[in-house]
Design an enzyme around this catalytic site. Structure first.
Site, PDB file in Angstrom:
ATOM      1  N   HIS A  74       1.794   2.296   3.936  1.00  0.00           N
ATOM      2  CA  HIS A  74       0.853   3.424   4.095  1.00  0.00           C
ATOM      3  C   HIS A  74       0.965   3.949   5.531  1.00  0.00           C
ATOM      4  O   HIS A  74       1.253   3.178   6.445  1.00  0.00           O
ATOM      5  CB  HIS A  74      -0.552   2.860   3.827  1.00  0.00           C
ATOM      6  CG  HIS A  74      -1.667   3.860   3.715  1.00  0.00           C
ATOM      7  ND1 HIS A  74      -2.103   4.606   4.784  1.00  0.00           N
ATOM      8  CD2 HIS A  74      -2.448   4.202   2.656  1.00  0.00           C
ATOM      9  CE1 HIS A  74      -3.116   5.373   4.378  1.00  0.00           C
ATOM     10  NE2 HIS A  74      -3.334   5.144   3.095  1.00  0.00           N
ATOM     11  N   SER A  93      -8.478   1.437   5.027  1.00  0.00           N
ATOM     12  CA  SER A  93      -7.105   1.746   5.422  1.00  0.00           C
ATOM     13  C   SER A  93      -6.932   1.729   6.940  1.00  0.00           C
ATOM     14  O   SER A  93      -7.878   1.997   7.682  1.00  0.00           O
ATOM     15  CB  SER A  93      -6.701   3.128   4.913  1.00  0.00           C
ATOM     16  OG  SER A  93      -6.657   3.139   3.512  1.00  0.00           O
ATOM     17  N   LYS A 116       1.751   9.725  -5.134  1.00  0.00           N
ATOM     18  CA  LYS A 116       0.367   9.269  -4.954  1.00  0.00           C
ATOM     19  C   LYS A 116      -0.629  10.395  -5.252  1.00  0.00           C
ATOM     20  O   LYS A 116      -0.433  11.522  -4.809  1.00  0.00           O
ATOM     21  CB  LYS A 116       0.192   8.793  -3.504  1.00  0.00           C
ATOM     22  CG  LYS A 116      -1.243   8.447  -3.111  1.00  0.00           C
ATOM     23  CD  LYS A 116      -1.300   7.948  -1.688  1.00  0.00           C
ATOM     24  CE  LYS A 116      -2.722   7.648  -1.246  1.00  0.00           C
ATOM     25  NZ  LYS A 116      -2.776   7.059   0.112  1.00  0.00           N
ATOM     26  N   ASP A 165      -0.376  -0.582  -4.894  1.00  0.00           N
ATOM     27  CA  ASP A 165      -1.592   0.051  -5.417  1.00  0.00           C
ATOM     28  C   ASP A 165      -1.351   1.424  -6.026  1.00  0.00           C
ATOM     29  O   ASP A 165      -2.089   1.853  -6.909  1.00  0.00           O
ATOM     30  CB  ASP A 165      -2.685   0.131  -4.331  1.00  0.00           C
ATOM     31  CG  ASP A 165      -2.305   1.021  -3.157  1.00  0.00           C
ATOM     32  OD1 ASP A 165      -1.097   1.289  -2.944  1.00  0.00           O
ATOM     33  OD2 ASP A 165      -3.218   1.444  -2.410  1.00  0.00           O
ATOM     34  N   ASN A 166      -0.332   2.113  -5.545  1.00  0.00           N
ATOM     35  CA  ASN A 166      -0.060   3.458  -6.061  1.00  0.00           C
ATOM     36  C   ASN A 166       1.292   3.935  -5.540  1.00  0.00           C
ATOM     37  O   ASN A 166       1.921   3.266  -4.722  1.00  0.00           O
ATOM     38  CB  ASN A 166      -1.171   4.449  -5.665  1.00  0.00           C
ATOM     39  CG  ASN A 166      -1.527   4.446  -4.194  1.00  0.00           C
ATOM     40  OD1 ASN A 166      -2.569   3.921  -3.804  1.00  0.00           O
ATOM     41  ND2 ASN A 166      -0.663   4.987  -3.360  1.00  0.00           N
ATOM     42  N   ARG A 221      -7.507  -0.948  -6.434  1.00  0.00           N
ATOM     43  CA  ARG A 221      -7.914  -2.312  -6.069  1.00  0.00           C
ATOM     44  C   ARG A 221      -9.067  -2.797  -6.952  1.00  0.00           C
ATOM     45  O   ARG A 221      -9.123  -3.972  -7.332  1.00  0.00           O
ATOM     46  CB  ARG A 221      -8.309  -2.351  -4.580  1.00  0.00           C
ATOM     47  CG  ARG A 221      -7.089  -2.253  -3.681  1.00  0.00           C
ATOM     48  CD  ARG A 221      -7.348  -1.588  -2.334  1.00  0.00           C
ATOM     49  NE  ARG A 221      -6.117  -0.917  -1.936  1.00  0.00           N
ATOM     50  CZ  ARG A 221      -5.183  -1.464  -1.156  1.00  0.00           C
ATOM     51  NH1 ARG A 221      -5.378  -2.651  -0.611  1.00  0.00           N
ATOM     52  NH2 ARG A 221      -4.068  -0.817  -0.883  1.00  0.00           N
ATOM     53  N   ASP A 258       0.838  -1.201   0.000  1.00  0.00           N
ATOM     54  CA  ASP A 258       0.000   0.000   0.000  1.00  0.00           C
ATOM     55  C   ASP A 258       0.875   1.254   0.000  1.00  0.00           C
ATOM     56  O   ASP A 258       1.600   1.502   0.963  1.00  0.00           O
ATOM     57  CB  ASP A 258      -0.897  -0.026   1.247  1.00  0.00           C
ATOM     58  CG  ASP A 258      -2.039   0.968   1.156  1.00  0.00           C
ATOM     59  OD1 ASP A 258      -2.083   1.745   0.193  1.00  0.00           O
ATOM     60  OD2 ASP A 258      -2.885   0.960   2.075  1.00  0.00           O
ATOM     61  N   ASP A 259       0.815   2.017  -1.066  1.00  0.00           N
ATOM     62  CA  ASP A 259       1.603   3.252  -1.206  1.00  0.00           C
ATOM     63  C   ASP A 259       3.111   2.980  -1.278  1.00  0.00           C
ATOM     64  O   ASP A 259       3.916   3.833  -0.888  1.00  0.00           O
ATOM     65  CB  ASP A 259       1.329   4.245  -0.051  1.00  0.00           C
ATOM     66  CG  ASP A 259      -0.097   4.763  -0.011  1.00  0.00           C
ATOM     67  OD1 ASP A 259      -0.941   4.276  -0.794  1.00  0.00           O
ATOM     68  OD2 ASP A 259      -0.371   5.661   0.814  1.00  0.00           O
ATOM     69  N   LYS A 303      -5.878  -5.644   3.723  1.00  0.00           N
ATOM     70  CA  LYS A 303      -6.751  -4.470   3.555  1.00  0.00           C
ATOM     71  C   LYS A 303      -7.609  -4.585   2.297  1.00  0.00           C
ATOM     72  O   LYS A 303      -7.088  -4.653   1.198  1.00  0.00           O
ATOM     73  CB  LYS A 303      -5.861  -3.223   3.492  1.00  0.00           C
ATOM     74  CG  LYS A 303      -6.554  -1.981   2.979  1.00  0.00           C
ATOM     75  CD  LYS A 303      -5.592  -0.814   2.904  1.00  0.00           C
ATOM     76  CE  LYS A 303      -6.119   0.271   1.983  1.00  0.00           C
ATOM     77  NZ  LYS A 303      -5.234   1.459   1.941  1.00  0.00           N
ATOM     78  N   CYS A 351      -5.932   4.367  -3.464  1.00  0.00           N
ATOM     79  CA  CYS A 351      -6.208   3.000  -2.992  1.00  0.00           C
ATOM     80  C   CYS A 351      -7.406   2.280  -3.613  1.00  0.00           C
ATOM     81  O   CYS A 351      -7.231   1.257  -4.268  1.00  0.00           O
ATOM     82  CB  CYS A 351      -6.407   3.017  -1.476  1.00  0.00           C
ATOM     83  SG  CYS A 351      -4.916   3.425  -0.549  1.00  0.00           S
ATOM     84  N   HIS A 392     -10.749  -2.398   1.300  1.00  0.00           N
ATOM     85  CA  HIS A 392     -10.981  -1.021   0.824  1.00  0.00           C
ATOM     86  C   HIS A 392     -11.810  -0.934  -0.456  1.00  0.00           C
ATOM     87  O   HIS A 392     -11.599  -0.043  -1.287  1.00  0.00           O
ATOM     88  CB  HIS A 392      -9.646  -0.251   0.661  1.00  0.00           C
ATOM     89  CG  HIS A 392      -9.821   1.206   1.027  1.00  0.00           C
ATOM     90  ND1 HIS A 392      -8.795   2.119   1.026  1.00  0.00           N
ATOM     91  CD2 HIS A 392     -10.937   1.882   1.410  1.00  0.00           C
ATOM     92  CE1 HIS A 392      -9.262   3.300   1.374  1.00  0.00           C
ATOM     93  NE2 HIS A 392     -10.552   3.177   1.613  1.00  0.00           N
TER      94      HIS A 392
HETATM   95 MG    MG Z   1      -2.560   3.107  -1.424  1.00  0.00          MG
END
Ligand code: MG
Length: 457
Positions: free
Chosen positions: A206, A152, A274, A258-259, A78, A35-36, A127, A74, A129
């Site tokens: 994240h 998150s 992001k 994801d990003n 996904r 995540d991130d 996660k 996010c 989301h």
């Molecule tokens: Mg993310």
């Protein structure tokens, strides 16, 4: 049950399990989703952060250098990953808050549903989301097993769930990586005898950047470095479980994000972070290991995206694809190193329903942009998506940092690429094309390439 019946049943079960284990046509899928995690945050992508387990997996398989997420935030990322369809098309344009009643539309078919229908055991650990209430939770989208957070870990309450029931009302943020890793390992151990799909979307790195006690203050790179070291440990535990069970050659092991990075973390030499449609927001690491099928040490420089994983996994497993229009393409020849590129339509960079950029071949075209910076601390009351005074064009082979606009001189190429994008957009739900045309009709002041556009008064 007498002994004879028992033996007969056991022998039957053994034969069945052996035939499944030997069934290389249905490899296991392990999809680890950070995540991130920025493009420049792994050792094998040039970072000085310590990620030895991930680096080893990259060395044993393929590492993609031009792989984009479906979004720079996010939830939409996904939605794209799990459906193989643009989040704007699916109807997940932005990030869900804890109180949002909505989620991934129930008629969408996910990777888990596709593989479950093909005889896989499916587990989601981490996660989600994509909606925090029924019917938008993972068990409704093909996952036999769900352990994790609905959103998150910087959102509250931090409700840890098991198959739709809250089992911890306020789970400790610093325990997420440990808990997810334990559950992931147990899921694999429970399913070594049959094809399985493990989706493991960690909350790291994240914010909040907190770790379990044994990883505190270990990295010379602060809290982000600690978080990455614990994440790397978790990946290593999952890989070790696969390898010790002898499942390595029959498991497609994927690691991506994801990003791009948020306030901390690094997007390498890419522009943006992001929440932006520059490469730093969309381009992420992607590592794929499958000994015997994917050559060790392959560095794949061709363009691919997270939308491609569903059709590619369909191709590798023989699972029939969902009937809906897919935006991703099968990149198996890129995984095996047989091709650097496969045919694909333009790849579109959306923010919410706004089309901002497109990648076609080695070029990236910027068409629209917000008039405010992402995450601006000043309330962006007048935030608008605006056309650029003229499209910007970047050569992604020579200039992945999007630093040198070619749009002023390459006008014919710009017109051709723009026409390709616009004819592709017509196939989308009408409101997406409508929003694009409405945006392109807005009048703007002349500004320099790379600048934020300004609405004409
Ligand atoms: Mg993310």
């Amino acid at each position: 049950v007498n002994r004879r019946q028992f033996l007969s049943a056991t022998t039957g079960a053994l034969c069945a399990s052996q035939s499944i284990r030997a069934d290389a046509s249905r490899p296991n899928i392990v999809l680890i989703y950070a995540d991130d995690l920025g493009y420049g945050d792994l050792g094998c992508y040039g970072s000085r952060l310590r990620t030895p387990n991930i680096d080893r997996l990259a060395a044993e398989g393929a590492r993609f250098t031009s792989f984009c997420s479906a979004s720079s935030v996010c939830s939409p990322a996904r939605a794209g990953l799990l459906t193989g369809r643009y989040p704007a098309r699916v109807g997940v344009p932005g990030v869900y808050g804890p109180d949002d009643p909505g989620g991934l539309p129930v008629h969408e078919i996910t990777l888990a549903q596709m593989l479950r229908a093909h005889g896989y055991r499916t587990g989601h650990v981490g996660k989600w989301h994509l909606g925090s209430r029924a019917p938008h939770l993972p068990n409704n989208f093909g996952f036999h097993f769900f352990y994790g957070l609905p959103y998150s870990h910087d959102m509250h309450p931090r409700s840890l769930m098991l198959n739709g029931e809250v089992i911890d009302q306020q789970a400790a943020a610093g325990q997420m990586t440990q808990r997810f890793t334990t559950e992931a390992v147990q899921f694999i151990e429970r399913n070594v005898e049959r094809p399985f799909f493990l989706y493991l979307p960690y909350t790291a790195p994240h914010v909040p950047l907190t770790v379990s006690p044994r990883f505190r203050k270990r990295s010379p790179f602060g809290a982000y470095g600690d978080t990455m070291e614990e994440f790397d440990w978790g990946v290593g535990e999952v890989a070790r479980t696969i390898d010790e069970a002898g499942l390595g050659p029959n498991t497609l092991f994927l690691i991506t994000s994801d990003n791009g990075p948020w306030y901390q973390g690094r997007s390498g030499s890419l522009k943006g972070r992001k929440g932006e449609s520059y490469e730093g927001g969309f381009r992420v690491p992607m590592i794929a290991r499958m000994p015997g099928r994917i050559p060790a040490g392959l560095v794949q420089n061709g363009f691919a995206s997270a939308l491609d994983l569903l059709p590619t996994i369909g191709s590798l497993t023989g699972a029939p694809l969902p009937p809906a229009k897919l935006d991703g393409v099968d990149i198996t020849p890129m995984l095996t190193g047989e091709a650097v590129q496969v045919d694909r339509p333009p790849f579109l960079y959306f923010d919410y329903y706004n089309l901002q950029c497109a990648r076609i071949g080695s070029h990236k075209l910027h068409l629209t942009r917000y008039n405010t910076r992402a995450w601006s601390p000043v309330p962006a009351a007048g935030k608008m998506n605006l056309p650029l005074p003229r499209p910007e064009l970047y050569d992604m082979d020579d200039d992945p940092g999007e630093a040198y606009d070619l749009g002023e001189t390459q006008t014919e190429l710009v017109a051709d690429l723009r026409a390709q994008v616009e004819s592709h957009l017509i196939e989308f739900p009408a409101h997406i094309d409508w929003i694009y045309r409405e945006t392109m009709a807005r009048a703007v002041e002349p500004t320099d390439p790379g600048a934020l556009p300004i609405v004409k008064n």
